[in-house]
Structures are given as structure tokens and as C-alpha cells.
Design an enzyme around this catalytic site. Sequence first.
Site, mmCIF file in Angstrom:
data_model
loop_
_atom_site.group_PDB
_atom_site.id
_atom_site.type_symbol
_atom_site.label_atom_id
_atom_site.label_comp_id
_atom_site.label_asym_id
_atom_site.label_seq_id
_atom_site.Cartn_x
_atom_site.Cartn_y
_atom_site.Cartn_z
ATOM 1 N N TYR A 244 0.837 -1.204 0.000
ATOM 2 C CA TYR A 244 0.000 0.000 0.000
ATOM 3 C C TYR A 244 0.872 1.254 0.000
ATOM 4 C CZ TYR A 244 -4.151 -2.843 1.050
ATOM 5 O OH TYR A 244 -5.186 -3.756 1.010
ATOM 6 N N SER B 31 -14.010 -4.139 -0.112
ATOM 7 C CA SER B 31 -14.868 -3.413 -1.052
ATOM 8 C C SER B 31 -16.344 -3.625 -0.738
ATOM 9 C CB SER B 31 -14.574 -3.827 -2.504
ATOM 10 O OG SER B 31 -15.153 -2.907 -3.417
ATOM 11 N N PRO B 32 -16.769 -3.348 0.500
ATOM 12 C CA PRO B 32 -18.161 -3.589 0.877
ATOM 13 C C PRO B 32 -19.160 -2.729 0.115
ATOM 14 C CG PRO B 32 -17.049 -2.315 2.570
ATOM 15 C CD PRO B 32 -15.984 -2.786 1.622
ATOM 16 N N LEU C 255 -20.297 1.794 -5.752
ATOM 17 C CA LEU C 255 -21.547 1.527 -6.469
ATOM 18 C C LEU C 255 -22.737 1.435 -5.516
ATOM 19 C CD1 LEU C 255 -22.487 0.957 -9.418
ATOM 20 C CD2 LEU C 255 -22.290 -1.470 -8.883
ATOM 21 N N LEU C 256 -22.493 0.973 -4.295
ATOM 22 C CA LEU C 256 -23.574 0.771 -3.326
ATOM 23 C C LEU C 256 -23.680 1.915 -2.326
ATOM 24 C CD1 LEU C 256 -22.857 -3.014 -2.621
ATOM 25 C CD2 LEU C 256 -24.653 -2.063 -4.098
ATOM 26 N N GLY D 89 -24.987 4.997 -2.853
ATOM 27 C CA GLY D 89 -25.925 6.058 -3.238
ATOM 28 C C GLY D 89 -25.434 6.885 -4.399
#
Length: 329
Positions: free
Chosen positions: A53, A215-216, A221-222, A224
Site C-alpha cells: 500500500y 470493497s463492501p 456503487l452501493l 448512493g
Amino acid sequence: MEYTQLGRTGLKVSRLVLGTMNFGPQTDEPDSHAIMDAALDAGINYFDTANVYGWGENKGRTESIIGSWFAQGGERRDKVVLATKVYGNMGADGEAWPNHDKLSAVNIRRAVDASLQRLRTDYIDIYQFHHIDRATPFEEIWQAIDTLVRQGKILYAGSSNFPGYKIAQANETAARRGSYGLVSEQCLYNLAERRAEMEVIPAARDYGLGVIPWSPLHGGLLGGVIKKEAEGGRRASGRAADALKDTAVRAQIQAYEDLLEKHGLEPGQAALAWLLTRPGVTGPIVGPRTAGQLESALRAVELELTDEVLAGLDEIFPGPGPSPEAFAW
């Protein structure tokens, strides 16, 4: 904050995991320190990072930022369950130099010492394999890990991005050696990507691994994204923007946002809360760029989704079903 056991271990960890991938590339050191302070104040004790990272010429930077935060004292290190990863090439100047990547015994030995130096600590709680290494047998990997455990440099081993059969191979090999084996698996898992339910999560549960979804929000995309676009907010980018070009996906996300708006729920928080209801899940990784994003994610722990909402989410995002029924009679 709620806590749970990590898989079959006696280790207690928070039900949200602080992901640090943005520390360095998108969030500067002072703001990263402030986020870690806020996470600890909120009761998050599980911090996740990786040796690569920072990426590119700055790989290792994220671990160094965490290390400088630990160096401030105040029992920071004692309160944190620290997880980092090994696999990516850490050769100097971007060179893909032999034996500076993957899971050979020589690279594991080199990589853990380098991580310990950057993190300014003398031990790592959970040392994770960032990917499978098809060229290195698990006998060699466990020999290296057992040595590190005896030396006190690591306490547990975990995996990331492993298929179910590799989880089984890893732990069966460990059992034959009398090693403890994997205790956690980080996998891509969220409402929009549920294939882990076929074999990865069942394997993890059978072998006593805690499941840590990454990536919950599926790249935003989830979170909003359609509503934010309509209100002139931050536009979708990366994976989310590409996905929304598909009209079927856009309609699916619109139905998702409409369902949650009907029930007065914020999409990102609901996506996290859904993961907390899933069997085998220890806690999802949240990777805030700002303190505000962390504050929003924290509300998911207290959010209770009704049966009606859960049924609606299953209808919009049906899972693949168990294996082998998902692909056979």
C-alpha cells in the site's frame, strides 16, 4: 462498538475493520493519523494494511504512516489488532527482482522484517497472504510462518483472495504439520458481488476462519451513487462508473436506492449493515478517505435491517446459491 471472536481464535475484534489503503495515496499523514485516532476512540481495534500500500514508487508508505502513528505512544499499539499482508513485489525502484514477491520462505522472512520496521512494532497480530502463490507449496509456507510465530514476530496467519479449495489445502497441510493454519480470509464480498457465498465462505466457516469482506460498497456503487449524481455531488468513478454504463446494472442500483429511500436508510450504511447479518462474516473493511466517511460507516453497526428490507435486497441482488446447486442439479 460491537466485538466478536475472529474465527475459531480467542482474539476479540471490532465488527468494523479500518482499512488503510487510502493512507498516503489519497489521505495525507496528519489526516490519516486523525482517522486512526477517531477509529480507536470509536472502539475499532482491527486495523488492516499491506506492505504494497502506497503503490508504485511509494509502496510501503501506508505502513510507515501507521508506524509513525504508533510511535506517538498512548497505548496505541497495545489497543490495536494489526493485520498486514505479503505477496506483492517490493523490489527497489519498481524492479520485479526475483524473490522479492510471493510466498517463498525467503520472501516471507524478508517481507515481515521490512513490515515490522516500517510499522515500528516488534510483532504483527495477523500476517496475511495477499494472494495465492501457485509456485510455492504450503509445506514451505507453513515452515516459514511457524518460524515467525516461534520468534514472536507474528501471532496468526490469514489469507486474502483465496478460493475455497486453497483454504482447504492450506489448513489441511497445516493440520498435518501441527500448525494452527489460517484464521481469516479477506474476500471481495458485497450485495453486488456475492459469488463468495458459493465456496469461499462455506470453506472459511468449515475451517474456522473469520470472513473479512473488502470493497463492501463495491467501489462506491452501493453508496448512493445515482442520487449523489442527481444532486450534483461526487460523480461515480472507477469500477462504479464503468458498471453504471450497463443499463441493467444502472436499473438494479436505482431499484436498490429506491428501496432504501423508502425505508429512510442511507445506502452505504445499509450495505455495511447487510454484511454484518451474513453468516461467517467477522466484519467488513471500511477504507475512509476522511473522518466524515468513517463517522458515517460507524452508524452501520447500530443499524438493524428489517425482514422486509432484507427480503427486498435479496430480490434486487439475488445470491448465486450454494455450491454445487448454483451450477448443477
